[in-house]
Scaffold this motif. Sequence first.
Motif, PDB file in Angstrom:
ATOM      1  N   ARG A  21       0.836  -1.206   0.000  1.00 19.58           N
ATOM      2  CA  ARG A  21       0.000   0.000   0.000  1.00 19.58           C
ATOM      3  C   ARG A  21       0.871   1.257   0.000  1.00 19.58           C
ATOM      4  NH1 ARG A  21      -3.332   1.570   5.231  1.00 19.58           N
ATOM      5  NH2 ARG A  21      -3.506   3.788   4.761  1.00 19.58           N
ATOM      6  N   PHE A  22       1.930   1.203   0.822  1.00 15.68           N
ATOM      7  CA  PHE A  22       2.803   2.390   0.920  1.00 15.68           C
ATOM      8  C   PHE A  22       3.572   2.614  -0.379  1.00 15.68           C
ATOM      9  CE2 PHE A  22       7.023   4.207   2.301  1.00 15.68           C
ATOM     10  CZ  PHE A  22       6.538   5.499   2.485  1.00 15.68           C
TER      11      PHE A  22
ATOM     12  N   ILE B 191       7.919  14.445   5.014  1.00 17.91           N
ATOM     13  CA  ILE B 191       8.907  13.371   4.858  1.00 17.91           C
ATOM     14  C   ILE B 191       8.365  12.102   5.497  1.00 17.91           C
ATOM     15  CG2 ILE B 191      10.905  14.919   4.713  1.00 17.91           C
ATOM     16  CD1 ILE B 191      11.352  14.424   7.697  1.00 17.91           C
ATOM     17  N   ILE B 192       9.078  11.022   5.343  1.00 19.18           N
ATOM     18  CA  ILE B 192       8.537   9.738   5.805  1.00 19.18           C
ATOM     19  C   ILE B 192       8.200   9.773   7.294  1.00 19.18           C
ATOM     20  CG2 ILE B 192       9.108   7.303   6.171  1.00 19.18           C
ATOM     21  CD1 ILE B 192      10.578   7.345   3.493  1.00 19.18           C
TER      22      ILE B 192
ATOM     23  N   TYR C 135       4.226   9.624  11.631  1.00 23.45           N
ATOM     24  CA  TYR C 135       3.625  10.217  12.828  1.00 23.45           C
ATOM     25  C   TYR C 135       2.135  10.496  12.601  1.00 23.45           C
ATOM     26  CZ  TYR C 135       2.510  13.811  16.297  1.00 23.45           C
ATOM     27  OH  TYR C 135       1.914  14.532  17.306  1.00 23.45           O
ATOM     28  N   LYS C 136       1.873  11.072  11.436  1.00 23.78           N
ATOM     29  CA  LYS C 136       0.477  11.436  11.175  1.00 23.78           C
ATOM     30  C   LYS C 136      -0.409  10.203  11.020  1.00 23.78           C
ATOM     31  CE  LYS C 136       1.573  15.844   9.023  1.00 23.78           C
ATOM     32  NZ  LYS C 136       1.861  16.500   7.759  1.00 23.78           N
ATOM     33  N   VAL C 137       0.114   9.241  10.253  1.00 24.46           N
ATOM     34  CA  VAL C 137      -0.700   8.035   9.996  1.00 24.46           C
ATOM     35  C   VAL C 137      -0.794   7.168  11.245  1.00 24.46           C
ATOM     36  CG1 VAL C 137      -0.852   5.905   8.641  1.00 24.46           C
ATOM     37  CG2 VAL C 137      -0.152   8.016   7.551  1.00 24.46           C
ATOM     38  N   GLY C 138       0.320   7.008  11.914  1.00 24.45           N
ATOM     39  CA  GLY C 138       0.353   6.104  13.063  1.00 24.45           C
ATOM     40  C   GLY C 138      -0.302   6.687  14.292  1.00 24.45           C
ATOM     41  N   LEU C 139       0.166   7.813  14.721  1.00 21.64           N
ATOM     42  CA  LEU C 139      -0.314   8.331  15.999  1.00 21.64           C
ATOM     43  C   LEU C 139      -1.580   9.185  15.860  1.00 21.64           C
ATOM     44  CD1 LEU C 139       3.012   9.124  17.861  1.00 21.64           C
ATOM     45  CD2 LEU C 139       1.499   7.187  18.162  1.00 21.64           C
TER      46      LEU C 139
ATOM     47  N   TYR D  61      -1.656   1.898  13.206  1.00 25.68           N
ATOM     48  CA  TYR D  61      -0.348   1.453  13.730  1.00 25.68           C
ATOM     49  C   TYR D  61       0.373   0.489  12.790  1.00 25.68           C
ATOM     50  CZ  TYR D  61      -2.333   3.413  17.994  1.00 25.68           C
ATOM     51  OH  TYR D  61      -2.910   4.257  18.895  1.00 25.68           O
ATOM     52  N   GLY D  62      -0.353  -0.440  12.235  1.00 25.12           N
ATOM     53  CA  GLY D  62       0.248  -1.446  11.354  1.00 25.12           C
ATOM     54  C   GLY D  62       0.920  -0.783  10.158  1.00 25.12           C
ATOM     55  N   PHE D  63       0.186   0.131   9.523  1.00 22.33           N
ATOM     56  CA  PHE D  63       0.707   0.797   8.326  1.00 22.33           C
ATOM     57  C   PHE D  63       1.933   1.659   8.679  1.00 22.33           C
ATOM     58  CE2 PHE D  63       0.616   4.354   5.247  1.00 22.33           C
ATOM     59  CZ  PHE D  63       0.858   3.625   4.098  1.00 22.33           C
ATOM     60  N   SER D  64       1.816   2.429   9.772  1.00 21.77           N
ATOM     61  CA  SER D  64       2.946   3.314  10.126  1.00 21.77           C
ATOM     62  C   SER D  64       4.173   2.502  10.513  1.00 21.77           C
ATOM     63  CB  SER D  64       2.560   4.290  11.230  1.00 21.77           C
ATOM     64  OG  SER D  64       2.371   3.610  12.432  1.00 21.77           O
TER      65      SER D  64
END
Lengths: 315, 384
Positions: A80-81, A265-266, A271-275, A280-283
């Motif tokens: 996906r990433f 940047i990555i 940070y945005k996607v995960g937290l 969590y899985g994707f980040s």
Amino acid sequence: MTNATTAGSKANEGGGKFRNTMLYVRQHWQLYVLFIMPAFLMTIIFRYIPMGGVLIAFEEYNPFRGILGSQWVGLAHFQRFLSSPDFMRYLTNTLKLSVFGLLWGFPAPILLAFLLNRVLSTKLKQKIQLILYMPNFISVIVLCGIVRILLSPTGLINMALGTNWNFMTMPAAFRTIYIASGIWQGAGWGSIIYTAALSNASTDLKEAAVIDGANIIQQIKAVEWPAIKDTVLIQFIMSVGNIMSVGFEKAYALQTDLNLASSEIISTYVYKVGLLDGNYGFSTAVGLFNTVINVILLISMNEIVKRMNDGKGMY
Amino acid sequence: MSEVILKDIKKVYENGYVGTHDVNIKIKDKEFIVLVGPSGCGKSTTLRMVAGLEEITDGELYIDGQLMNDVAPKDRDIAMVFQSYALYPQMTVYQNMAFSLELRKLPKDEIDQKVREAAEILGITQFLDRKPAALSGGQRQRVAIGRAMVRDPKVFLMDEPLSNLDAKLRNQMRAEIIKLRQRINTTFMYVTHDQTEAMTLGDRIVIMKDGYVNQIGTPVEVFNKPVNLFVAGFIGMPVMNFFDNCKLLLEDGVYYAEIRGVKFKLSDFQQKALKANGQQACDIIAGIRPQHISVGEGELTAKVEVSEMMGSEYNIHARSHDDEVVMVVPTVGLDTDVSMGATVQFTTEPDLIQLFDKESGNNLIWYDEASVAANEPVCKSYDF
């Protein structure tokens, strides 16, 4: 016959030394356990056990079900990433920020150390060092605050230039701001290790170079650079190994909606996607991707440096 | 002509510490001069001022008649060999030797010729492609000398060049420096704390203490005619025996030295010299070199505490009253028991007794006030 005997006796000598060492270790094993155990436990608990968390990258992680109870999705997050339309932009931004940061930021402390080494008065040198080290103790958020104030349309820089540009909204200015502020903050502190290494440069050798007629640049080339070369190479390998690990705090703190084109940047994305989004899985997958690239770079760079430096590298 | 003249050279550091006090030395063209003295005496400081590595606080330095105080080290036409060899570790032996010539932008073939010639003389041709780390201490020192040689300098400066070598290698290198000196025939300034090196290498020796020059003279002069107690004690191995609380007696116009109650009638020369100096009877410290003591005769006695068999001679450490006396006695023809605990009689020739004033420590015969006043202390000369 004689050579064989000599070689044999040398091997025996080596074996004897090893046996003696092992005997000594066995006799005093309690001391060794006491000495090694804390470091060993710390490494296991804080470095290796958390690695289990990497599994999250391959799961649709649900905090209520835990790592072992969450649904296994394999490489889905990675796919996906890598297939996301923004992937190349994040990767490019990260690499540009790192590579340019390395190109500009890495030599700065070395040059500073060379300059400091030329200051003959110890008292003056200490004062200069104190001033140079101080920015390192400013927190990243405070630093970013200072940068924002200095670069605001009514800030000191615009006043000096007689303009009212809003630098923080200009994607083209982001990298320069990020790297220049980093050099200002870290070059002094980073020079410590090189200043220490330079103190190993033989005074006699410097004086010999002076008598030989070497000018300052030739003295640096002949005496001072060889004294710090190994330290520089190790620092360089480590820096290359961290090329993808641009900390998210500073980029995030200097980010505005208008400079996202170069500031996303990555790590800010993770940070945005995960937290913020709770994905969590994707980040974790994105973070792991980042780490794997770092490890590959570290190993490759170490091999390159070893080939260029008479077999001497980080390991 | 590469004469070196140090005229009232003084070094005062920023913290006020005085490194050297008004040093005056005239080094003749092609002379090998050795600066010797204990640590902190100012010998290296003096050499470094000549090299241009230390600023001269006061005084004048001339090399080949040219004032050098403000001339950069590279322009002084000097070469220096350091105690630590100071070889560039990243360069090969060849590159080390060629470095200064390359900086002077000499043609490559000329550099090559000079390097190979020097390497040939020093016997290091086979090491030219090696780096200093792959060489032994002696080989490194040869390279350091070679690096200085290729410059063909007016003055060759050496700062304790043999101190990092073991005793055997030091002896070997010392001999090589003597041979080298004969081949390259230039002016040498050599610093050492080792008096054996000083005595064997130097045409003249400069003995320094606490920043002052105590005596300048040939090895024979400083050994036989020490101007004061320091020079007498510093030069000579084993160290000269000093007998405190002795007397110089003047009876009916004849001088005697009284050592532990035993009277020695001084030699004709001593009589004349003391008379010329108008010397009165006084308290003295008598100095006798261990080599100048004869065992098995005389009125002085001592109990042997340690007897060291050195092969051709015994080094005897004995106690005579409150004095520790060292005697060097040849083993050949020795018919006296010098074993530990034995009591031996000893004496010396009166002309070998050094007479030092108890108050000033100056030699009553050899101290020359005029040369000391001019800061160029040498032993006094007499016409008779």
